[in-house]
Design a protein around this motif. Structure first.
Motif, mmCIF file in Angstrom:
data_model
loop_
_atom_site.group_PDB
_atom_site.id
_atom_site.type_symbol
_atom_site.label_atom_id
_atom_site.label_comp_id
_atom_site.label_asym_id
_atom_site.label_seq_id
_atom_site.Cartn_x
_atom_site.Cartn_y
_atom_site.Cartn_z
ATOM 1 N N ASP A 34 0.843 -1.198 0.000
ATOM 2 C CA ASP A 34 0.000 0.000 0.000
ATOM 3 C C ASP A 34 0.876 1.244 0.000
ATOM 4 O O ASP A 34 1.670 1.451 0.914
ATOM 5 C CB ASP A 34 -0.916 0.016 1.226
ATOM 6 C CG ASP A 34 -1.987 -1.051 1.152
ATOM 7 O OD1 ASP A 34 -2.400 -1.383 0.020
ATOM 8 O OD2 ASP A 34 -2.408 -1.540 2.207
ATOM 9 N N ILE A 35 0.717 2.040 -1.030
ATOM 10 C CA ILE A 35 1.450 3.302 -1.145
ATOM 11 C C ILE A 35 0.424 4.409 -1.009
ATOM 12 O O ILE A 35 -0.577 4.420 -1.729
ATOM 13 C CB ILE A 35 2.178 3.397 -2.503
ATOM 14 C CG1 ILE A 35 3.173 2.243 -2.624
ATOM 15 C CG2 ILE A 35 2.883 4.736 -2.650
ATOM 16 C CD1 ILE A 35 3.769 2.085 -3.997
ATOM 17 N N PRO A 36 0.641 5.336 -0.070
ATOM 18 C CA PRO A 36 -0.315 6.432 0.087
ATOM 19 C C PRO A 36 -0.547 7.178 -1.226
ATOM 20 O O PRO A 36 0.354 7.282 -2.064
ATOM 21 C CB PRO A 36 0.356 7.345 1.119
ATOM 22 C CG PRO A 36 1.291 6.452 1.863
ATOM 23 C CD PRO A 36 1.758 5.431 0.856
ATOM 24 N N LYS A 78 11.289 15.218 -1.366
ATOM 25 C CA LYS A 78 10.864 14.900 0.014
ATOM 26 C C LYS A 78 10.349 13.467 0.087
ATOM 27 O O LYS A 78 9.481 13.070 -0.701
ATOM 28 C CB LYS A 78 9.782 15.871 0.464
ATOM 29 C CG LYS A 78 10.273 17.289 0.591
ATOM 30 C CD LYS A 78 9.189 18.192 1.119
ATOM 31 C CE LYS A 78 9.716 19.625 1.208
ATOM 32 N NZ LYS A 78 8.655 20.545 1.582
ATOM 33 N N GLU A 79 10.880 12.731 1.064
ATOM 34 C CA GLU A 79 10.420 11.362 1.263
ATOM 35 C C GLU A 79 9.053 11.345 1.933
ATOM 36 O O GLU A 79 8.719 12.246 2.694
ATOM 37 C CB GLU A 79 11.426 10.587 2.095
ATOM 38 C CG GLU A 79 12.716 10.303 1.324
ATOM 39 C CD GLU A 79 13.580 9.259 1.986
ATOM 40 O OE1 GLU A 79 13.046 8.301 2.573
ATOM 41 O OE2 GLU A 79 14.799 9.418 1.926
ATOM 42 N N CYS A 80 8.288 10.308 1.627
ATOM 43 C CA CYS A 80 6.949 10.165 2.205
ATOM 44 C C CYS A 80 7.035 9.619 3.619
ATOM 45 O O CYS A 80 7.881 8.784 3.923
ATOM 46 C CB CYS A 80 6.119 9.188 1.381
ATOM 47 S SG CYS A 80 5.246 9.980 0.055
ATOM 48 N N LYS A 120 12.781 4.492 -3.429
ATOM 49 C CA LYS A 120 12.436 5.470 -2.398
ATOM 50 C C LYS A 120 10.997 5.870 -2.601
ATOM 51 O O LYS A 120 10.533 6.001 -3.729
ATOM 52 C CB LYS A 120 13.295 6.736 -2.523
ATOM 53 C CG LYS A 120 14.657 6.625 -1.984
ATOM 54 C CD LYS A 120 15.429 7.930 -1.852
ATOM 55 C CE LYS A 120 15.017 9.079 -2.701
ATOM 56 N NZ LYS A 120 15.894 10.237 -2.571
ATOM 57 N N MET A 121 10.292 6.065 -1.493
ATOM 58 C CA MET A 121 8.933 6.570 -1.579
ATOM 59 C C MET A 121 8.997 8.073 -1.348
ATOM 60 O O MET A 121 9.478 8.531 -0.316
ATOM 61 C CB MET A 121 8.025 5.899 -0.544
ATOM 62 C CG MET A 121 6.589 6.195 -0.808
ATOM 63 S SD MET A 121 5.354 5.261 0.138
ATOM 64 C CE MET A 121 6.215 4.261 1.258
ATOM 65 N N VAL A 122 8.543 8.839 -2.342
ATOM 66 C CA VAL A 122 8.599 10.299 -2.270
ATOM 67 C C VAL A 122 7.219 10.888 -2.538
ATOM 68 O O VAL A 122 6.329 10.220 -3.065
ATOM 69 C CB VAL A 122 9.608 10.870 -3.309
ATOM 70 C CG1 VAL A 122 11.023 10.418 -2.995
ATOM 71 C CG2 VAL A 122 9.208 10.498 -4.717
ATOM 72 N N LEU A 123 7.073 12.152 -2.167
ATOM 73 C CA LEU A 123 5.825 12.858 -2.454
ATOM 74 C C LEU A 123 5.717 13.096 -3.953
ATOM 75 O O LEU A 123 6.698 13.471 -4.602
ATOM 76 C CB LEU A 123 5.795 14.199 -1.722
ATOM 77 C CG LEU A 123 5.660 14.152 -0.201
ATOM 78 C CD1 LEU A 123 5.861 15.549 0.394
ATOM 79 C CD2 LEU A 123 4.297 13.603 0.190
ATOM 80 N N CYS A 133 1.896 9.711 -2.572
ATOM 81 C CA CYS A 133 3.280 9.253 -2.717
ATOM 82 C C CYS A 133 3.456 8.386 -3.959
ATOM 83 O O CYS A 133 2.494 7.899 -4.530
ATOM 84 C CB CYS A 133 3.671 8.424 -1.494
ATOM 85 S SG CYS A 133 3.471 9.300 0.071
ATOM 86 N N GLU A 134 4.723 8.210 -4.345
ATOM 87 C CA GLU A 134 5.066 7.296 -5.429
ATOM 88 C C GLU A 134 6.461 6.745 -5.190
ATOM 89 O O GLU A 134 7.257 7.323 -4.451
ATOM 90 C CB GLU A 134 4.981 7.990 -6.785
ATOM 91 C CG GLU A 134 6.019 9.065 -7.010
ATOM 92 C CD GLU A 134 5.885 9.729 -8.381
ATOM 93 O OE1 GLU A 134 5.299 9.123 -9.282
ATOM 94 O OE2 GLU A 134 6.380 10.846 -8.532
ATOM 95 N N LEU A 135 6.754 5.611 -5.810
ATOM 96 C CA LEU A 135 8.074 5.002 -5.716
ATOM 97 C C LEU A 135 8.940 5.482 -6.864
ATOM 98 O O LEU A 135 8.481 5.527 -8.012
ATOM 99 C CB LEU A 135 7.966 3.480 -5.769
ATOM 100 C CG LEU A 135 7.314 2.810 -4.572
ATOM 101 C CD1 LEU A 135 7.153 1.315 -4.851
ATOM 102 C CD2 LEU A 135 8.116 3.032 -3.311
#
Length: 110
Positions: free
Chosen positions: A79-81, A105-107, A96-99, A84-86
């Motif tokens: 589940d990725i908010p 910026k990392e999530c 990395k999961m970032v906004l 956010c995206e990878l």
């Protein structure tokens, strides 16, 4: 409590990870002139028993052929908010999961 949630989420991502691998069987074209190694996708020769990293792939060559596995793990159905995206960090060979709105910026998984 926040730390526990983040840790639980990260462990969930870890459990869902799996590596993408491929194997390229050694082709013998001339039985009088047997190969001494493998040739990678870039045309570079690698001796039997050798190991190397190329394009975030751990590769090896043996008498059976060329084998490579990605160093970047696929998170599958984690589940990725929504916000956010990878993204692939090619220098670290990781995800990395970032906004979506600001990829610098990392999530937060909170």
């Amino acid at each position: 409590m926040t730390f526990v949630r983040v840790l639980a989420s990260l462990l969930g991502l870890f459990v869902l990870c799996h590596c993408d691998c491929f194997f390229q069987e050694l082709v013998i074209k001339d039985s009088e002139n047997l190969p001494k190694g493998c040739v990678d996708k870039d045309g570079k020769h690698h001796d039997f028993g050798s190991e190397w990293v190329s394009d975030c792939m751990d590769c090896s060559c043996d008498e059976g052929g060329l084998s490579c596995c990605s160093r970047i793990h696929d998170v599958g159905t984690a589940d990725i908010p929504e916000e956010c995206e990878l993204v692939v960090d090619e220098k670290a060979c990781s995800l990395k999961m970032v906004l979506k709105s600001d990829k610098t910026k990392e999530c937060s998984l909170v």
